[in-house]
Design an enzyme around this catalytic site. Structure first.
Site, PDB file in Angstrom:
ATOM      1  N   ARG A 185       2.862  -0.717  -3.825  1.00 36.43           N
ATOM      2  CA  ARG A 185       3.283  -1.945  -4.505  1.00 36.43           C
ATOM      3  C   ARG A 185       2.168  -2.988  -4.510  1.00 36.43           C
ATOM      4  O   ARG A 185       1.905  -3.611  -5.529  1.00 36.43           O
ATOM      5  CB  ARG A 185       4.545  -2.532  -3.860  1.00 36.43           C
ATOM      6  N   ASN A 215      10.330  -1.177  -4.242  1.00 36.92           N
ATOM      7  CA  ASN A 215      10.752   0.083  -3.641  1.00 36.92           C
ATOM      8  C   ASN A 215      12.199   0.345  -4.008  1.00 36.92           C
ATOM      9  O   ASN A 215      13.015  -0.578  -4.059  1.00 36.92           O
ATOM     10  CB  ASN A 215      10.628   0.024  -2.111  1.00 36.92           C
TER      11      ASN A 215
END
Length: 90
Positions: free
Chosen positions: A20, A38
């Site tokens: 990320r 996520n």
């Protein structure tokens, strides 16, 4: 320059490997807004909005990700979702 938004789902070993954050850094360099989040199933969802060329470059990068990641699949499609300002992590 045409603007576009794409929603992508990245599968593989993509959580716990700075995926990320790497996506955020790459998106900011490309001038893309959106997010990387996520998902409970172990995937990462990415919303990328910006110039078509920049979004294409980010989607291409998602197939590799950061060095510790192991991407097995990327699904992406255009979306009408409105991106937040900037690029966030969730």
């Amino acid at each position: 320059m045409a603007e576009t938004c794409v929603l992508a789902r990245v599968e593989g070993h993509v959580q716990g490997v700075s995926f990320r954050d790497g996506t955020r850094i790459r998106a900011q360099k490309l001038g893309i807004t959106g997010y990387a989040r996520n998902q409970p199933d172990g995937s990462v969802e990415v919303l990328a909005c910006g110039a078509e060329n920049a979004v294409s470059q980010l989607i291409e990068w998602l197939h590799e990700g950061p060095p510790a990641a192991s991407v097995s699949r990327v699904e992406s499609h255009p979306t009408s979702t409105v991106a937040p300002s900037g690029f966030t992590l969730g």
